[in-house]
Write a protein that holds these residues in place. Structure first.
Motif, PDB file in Angstrom:
ATOM      1  N   PHE A  39      15.880   2.839   2.086  1.00 14.74           N
ATOM      2  CA  PHE A  39      14.934   2.001   1.831  1.00 14.74           C
ATOM      3  C   PHE A  39      14.099   2.414   2.871  1.00 14.74           C
ATOM      4  O   PHE A  39      14.512   2.157   3.775  1.00 14.74           O
ATOM      5  CB  PHE A  39      15.459   0.420   1.437  1.00 14.74           C
ATOM      6  N   GLY A  40      12.787   1.669   1.963  1.00 16.80           N
ATOM      7  CA  GLY A  40      11.529   2.019   2.750  1.00 16.80           C
ATOM      8  C   GLY A  40      10.134   1.433   2.381  1.00 16.80           C
ATOM      9  O   GLY A  40      10.548   1.917   0.824  1.00 16.80           O
ATOM     10  N   ALA A  41       9.538   1.352   2.490  1.00 13.94           N
ATOM     11  CA  ALA A  41       7.345   2.067   2.504  1.00 13.94           C
ATOM     12  C   ALA A  41       6.516   2.972   2.878  1.00 13.94           C
ATOM     13  O   ALA A  41       6.227   2.796   3.511  1.00 13.94           O
ATOM     14  CB  ALA A  41       7.547   0.144   2.582  1.00 13.94           C
ATOM     15  N   SER A  42       6.734   4.178   1.806  1.00 13.73           N
ATOM     16  CA  SER A  42       5.962   5.467   2.531  1.00 13.73           C
ATOM     17  C   SER A  42       3.982   5.582   2.561  1.00 13.73           C
ATOM     18  O   SER A  42       4.799   5.413   1.730  1.00 13.73           O
ATOM     19  CB  SER A  42       7.094   6.705   1.889  1.00 13.73           C
ATOM     20  N   PRO A  43       4.149   5.577   3.287  1.00  7.28           N
ATOM     21  CA  PRO A  43       2.757   5.943   3.028  1.00  7.28           C
ATOM     22  C   PRO A  43       2.256   7.489   2.536  1.00  7.28           C
ATOM     23  O   PRO A  43       1.591   8.177   2.558  1.00  7.28           O
ATOM     24  CB  PRO A  43       1.544   6.099   4.492  1.00  7.28           C
ATOM     25  N   GLU A  44       3.154   8.119   2.566  1.00  8.42           N
ATOM     26  CA  GLU A  44       3.312   9.633   2.083  1.00  8.42           C
ATOM     27  C   GLU A  44       3.685  10.583   0.832  1.00  8.42           C
ATOM     28  O   GLU A  44       5.250  10.282   1.097  1.00  8.42           O
ATOM     29  CB  GLU A  44       3.409  10.688   3.504  1.00  8.42           C
ATOM     30  N   ARG A  45       2.868  10.788   0.284  1.00  8.47           N
ATOM     31  CA  ARG A  45       3.172  11.115  -0.959  1.00  8.47           C
ATOM     32  C   ARG A  45       3.390  13.279  -0.894  1.00  8.47           C
ATOM     33  O   ARG A  45       2.852  13.625   0.450  1.00  8.47           O
ATOM     34  CB  ARG A  45       2.677  11.657  -1.617  1.00  8.47           C
TER      35      ARG A  45
ATOM     36  N   GLY B  12       6.906  14.699 -12.302  1.00 11.23           N
ATOM     37  CA  GLY B  12       7.133  13.788 -10.937  1.00 11.23           C
ATOM     38  C   GLY B  12       6.989  13.196 -10.036  1.00 11.23           C
ATOM     39  O   GLY B  12       5.850  14.512  -9.308  1.00 11.23           O
ATOM     40  N   GLU B  13       7.423  12.864  -9.222  1.00  9.55           N
ATOM     41  CA  GLU B  13       7.044  12.466  -7.917  1.00  9.55           C
ATOM     42  C   GLU B  13       7.836  12.154  -6.684  1.00  9.55           C
ATOM     43  O   GLU B  13       8.505  11.348  -6.471  1.00  9.55           O
ATOM     44  CB  GLU B  13       6.257  11.009  -7.911  1.00  9.55           C
ATOM     45  N   PHE B  14       7.905  13.576  -5.513  1.00  4.06           N
ATOM     46  CA  PHE B  14       8.544  12.684  -4.239  1.00  4.06           C
ATOM     47  C   PHE B  14       7.572  12.270  -3.294  1.00  4.06           C
ATOM     48  O   PHE B  14       6.289  12.490  -2.932  1.00  4.06           O
ATOM     49  CB  PHE B  14       9.124  14.174  -3.571  1.00  4.06           C
ATOM     50  N   ALA B  15       8.188  11.642  -2.402  1.00  2.00           N
ATOM     51  CA  ALA B  15       7.235  10.841  -0.717  1.00  2.00           C
ATOM     52  C   ALA B  15       7.929  11.688  -0.113  1.00  2.00           C
ATOM     53  O   ALA B  15       9.505  12.576  -0.043  1.00  2.00           O
ATOM     54  CB  ALA B  15       7.145   9.063  -1.304  1.00  2.00           C
ATOM     55  N   VAL B  16       7.496  10.919   1.318  1.00  2.00           N
ATOM     56  CA  VAL B  16       8.232  11.676   2.254  1.00  2.00           C
ATOM     57  C   VAL B  16       9.090   9.983   2.722  1.00  2.00           C
ATOM     58  O   VAL B  16       8.095  10.046   3.241  1.00  2.00           O
ATOM     59  CB  VAL B  16       7.378  12.474   3.281  1.00  2.00           C
ATOM     60  N   ALA B  17      10.022   9.964   3.180  1.00  5.11           N
ATOM     61  CA  ALA B  17      11.036   9.004   3.223  1.00  5.11           C
ATOM     62  C   ALA B  17      10.986   8.220   4.373  1.00  5.11           C
ATOM     63  O   ALA B  17      12.173   8.483   5.561  1.00  5.11           O
ATOM     64  CB  ALA B  17      12.509   9.554   2.455  1.00  5.11           C
ATOM     65  N   ILE B  18       9.440   8.263   5.846  1.00  8.22           N
ATOM     66  CA  ILE B  18       9.891   7.637   6.766  1.00  8.22           C
ATOM     67  C   ILE B  18       9.606   5.969   6.461  1.00  8.22           C
ATOM     68  O   ILE B  18       9.388   5.504   5.181  1.00  8.22           O
ATOM     69  CB  ILE B  18       7.997   8.555   7.305  1.00  8.22           C
ATOM     70  N   ARG B  19       9.083   5.542   7.574  1.00  6.77           N
ATOM     71  CA  ARG B  19       9.295   3.950   7.244  1.00  6.77           C
ATOM     72  C   ARG B  19      10.355   4.256   6.836  1.00  6.77           C
ATOM     73  O   ARG B  19      10.110   3.372   5.505  1.00  6.77           O
ATOM     74  CB  ARG B  19       7.628   3.406   6.833  1.00  6.77           C
TER      75      ARG B  19
ATOM     76  N   GLU C 233       0.728  -1.183  -0.050  1.00  7.86           N
ATOM     77  CA  GLU C 233       0.143   0.353  -0.349  1.00  7.86           C
ATOM     78  C   GLU C 233       0.839   1.100  -0.135  1.00  7.86           C
ATOM     79  O   GLU C 233       0.613   2.545  -0.350  1.00  7.86           O
ATOM     80  CB  GLU C 233      -0.566  -0.047   1.408  1.00  7.86           C
ATOM     81  N   SER C 234       2.624   0.805  -0.155  1.00  9.64           N
ATOM     82  CA  SER C 234       2.877   1.968   0.463  1.00  9.64           C
ATOM     83  C   SER C 234       3.917   2.769  -1.405  1.00  9.64           C
ATOM     84  O   SER C 234       3.740   1.617  -1.403  1.00  9.64           O
ATOM     85  CB  SER C 234       4.026   2.074   1.609  1.00  9.64           C
ATOM     86  N   TYR C 235       4.554   3.930  -0.639  1.00  6.27           N
ATOM     87  CA  TYR C 235       5.606   3.918  -1.923  1.00  6.27           C
ATOM     88  C   TYR C 235       7.284   3.226  -1.365  1.00  6.27           C
ATOM     89  O   TYR C 235       7.410   3.241  -0.386  1.00  6.27           O
ATOM     90  CB  TYR C 235       5.978   5.372  -2.105  1.00  6.27           C
ATOM     91  N   LEU C 236       7.323   2.318  -2.793  1.00  7.25           N
ATOM     92  CA  LEU C 236       8.418   1.574  -1.820  1.00  7.25           C
ATOM     93  C   LEU C 236       9.691   2.466  -2.803  1.00  7.25           C
ATOM     94  O   LEU C 236       9.212   2.484  -4.040  1.00  7.25           O
ATOM     95  CB  LEU C 236       8.492  -0.185  -2.999  1.00  7.25           C
ATOM     96  N   PHE C 237      10.763   2.118  -1.351  1.00  5.58           N
ATOM     97  CA  PHE C 237      12.175   2.790  -2.609  1.00  5.58           C
ATOM     98  C   PHE C 237      13.393   2.318  -2.262  1.00  5.58           C
ATOM     99  O   PHE C 237      13.138   1.850  -1.122  1.00  5.58           O
ATOM    100  CB  PHE C 237      12.067   4.647  -1.938  1.00  5.58           C
ATOM    101  N   GLY C 238      14.225   2.822  -3.261  1.00  3.92           N
ATOM    102  CA  GLY C 238      15.197   2.257  -2.942  1.00  3.92           C
ATOM    103  C   GLY C 238      17.219   3.163  -3.417  1.00  3.92           C
ATOM    104  O   GLY C 238      16.739   2.864  -4.607  1.00  3.92           O
ATOM    105  N   ILE C 239      17.474   2.914  -2.695  1.00  2.00           N
ATOM    106  CA  ILE C 239      18.803   3.930  -3.396  1.00  2.00           C
ATOM    107  C   ILE C 239      20.063   3.731  -2.463  1.00  2.00           C
ATOM    108  O   ILE C 239      20.335   3.674  -1.515  1.00  2.00           O
ATOM    109  CB  ILE C 239      18.330   5.983  -3.219  1.00  2.00           C
TER     110      ILE C 239
END
Length: 461
Positions: A259-265, A407-414, A245-251
């Motif tokens: 890395f993480g799984a943020s719920p927040e755009r 583009g799109e940015f999430a807030v990198a929480i979780r 259900e989240s934004y998934l990211f790794g850099i």
């Protein structure tokens, strides 16, 4: 083959970009696993990869290698510097009209003034890359692009080498059996500076009671040690499976994976329209559907959480008023439910002014009251004094921008960082006048769970 260009000053940006050619070649491929493509770069591109998937699962992005790097330590000017250099670079694109847009991916650290020694030592205030090999999965189709940024007028020989490597990566991702990754084996964990955190919550609540701020977000971290080295594909595979259900990211940057799984755009811009999400105020999920509904209803009626949420709504609305011709905000929040937690959630959308850009919105929005506090300047000052850690990219803007300004940015929480066999997990919460240290501590335990589970860890709560 992988090369990297890294201008460091505005003068260099102008002179170097004028000499560079930005070549792109894109092919459509049969649907392949984004994680398998990411893992195919483990040998040659480790430390130079990124992964992104939006919350709706309609856009997946993987980057391998570095055709170009933009990073700086320009403090308040860091957003403008990235925008200026990206605009200069994309003026020189040579591609077919039908080919995919090149994407710049990366993030800005939470607070460039934080000087705490930590796992973030040596990390710049912002770090963005254009991948040598870019995979985009969108509308059930997959495209792999080669990006070559060079000052050579004849790039045919370089491109031949890049095509061979591209074909090898695609073959590995399509033909090799998708690996099943086991969970890392945790040897130990440490709640870093736990007593200092509890004291800081009490101290900050007192400051707020004395009218020095309205709200301040205080975070803490947890360190885990594992048996053997943990790999990026290993942890990303579990995050992808467990947090849909989240934004998934790794850099990756050198030895560090964030890395993480943020719920927040934080903000999305598409064809002149902007979208943001107010996410603040939270409660745990219930063990039954009935308990879950009861907890959610209590959250919708809780004055402390509604107050925290309202700070975020007002601030984001002010930013949209500044950057949009018109915008709309629902009058009441609704619930955003993800696996471990439910939040108060209010979406905001608007039509951008002609000269407004996604990076201007990121600059204006960061940090929102959900991650910094109210008023912003006073809250950041208190965080620097009271929070005994360096957030790095945690709670900061992370995402992408294409050559047309979408583009799109999430807030990198979780989120968490990983270096070899050690991971650092991050979690925080908003402190207001009535906050209690143990209650805030318990809230962070809930917020640690997504990354803790992906890493095979368990807290003895």
């Amino acid at each position: 083959m992988d090369q990297k260009w890294l201008p460091t000053t505005d003068a260099e940006v102008g002179s170097k970009s004028a000499r560079l050619h930005f070549y792109i070649e894109t092919i459509e491929v049969s649907r392949l696993s984004a994680l398998a493509f990411y893992a195919a770069g483990e040998g040659q591109f480790k430390g130079k990869r990124f992964f992104w998937q939006n919350r709706e699962k309609t856009f997946t992005l993987v980057g391998l290698g570095q055709a170009y790097v933009i990073e700086n330590n320009e403090n308040e000017n860091r957003f403008d510097h990235i925008e200026k250099e990206w605009l200069a670079l994309t003026k020189n694109i040579v591609k077919e009209d039908t080919e995919s847009q090149p994407i710049l991916f990366g993030g800005f650290t939470f607070d460039p003034q934080n000087k705490e020694r930590s796992e973030w030592d040596g990390f710049p205030q912002c770090y963005f890359t254009v991948a040598t090999y870019q995979l985009v999965i969108q509308n059930e189709k997959a495209y792999v692009s080669i990006h070559l940024i060079t000052d050579q007028t004849d790039s045919s020989q370089q491109f031949d080498q890049l095509r061979k490597e591209r074909d090898r990566l695609i073959h590995a991702a399509q033909v090799k059996e998708l690996k099943t990754y086991g969970k890392p084996v945790m040897l130990s964990y440490e709640e870093r500076n736990k007593d200092a955190y509890l004291q800081s919550v009490e101290s900050v609540a007192n400051l707020i009671q004395n009218k020095q701020a309205d709200k301040v977000v205080i975070a803490r971290s947890l360190s885990l040690e594992f048996e053997g080295t943990v790999t990026s594909p290993q942890v990303l595979s579990h995050v992808i499976n467990e947090q849909p259900e989240s934004y998934l990211f790794g850099i990756e940057r050198d030895d560090l994976l964030f890395f993480g799984a943020s719920p927040e755009r934080l903000v999305k811009v598409m064809n002149g329209h902007a979208y943001s999400s107010c996410v603040a105020g939270s409660v745990k999920r219930g063990k039954t559907a009935e308990e879950d509904q009861m907890l959610g209803q209590e959250l919708l009626n809780d004055s402390k959480n509604l107050g925290e949420h309202d700070y975020v709504v007002k601030m984001i609305a002010e930013t949209f008023a500044k950057n949009c011709t018109h915008f709309k905000v629902p009058k009441k929040p609704r619930l955003l439910k993800i696996r471990d937690i439910q939040h108060l959630y209010t979406p905001v959308e608007g039509t951008l002014l002609p000269n407004a850009t996604i990076l201007q919105l990121v600059k204006d929005l960061h940090p929102t009251p959900a991650l910094g506090g109210v008023p912003r300047k006073e809250a950041l000052s208190i965080i620097r004094r009271e929070e005994s850690m360096n957030r790095g990219l945690y709670a900061a803007p992370l995402g992408w921008i294409d050559a047309e300004g979408n583009g799109e940015f999430a807030v990198a929480i979780r989120s968490a960082s990983l270096v070899e066999n050690q991971a650092i997990l991050y979690a925080g919460g908003g402190i207001v006048a009535e906050s209690e240290a143990m209650s805030e501590y318990e809230e962070t335990l809930v917020k640690f769970r997504p990354m803790l589970r992906a890493l095979g860890g368990q807290l003895h709560e």
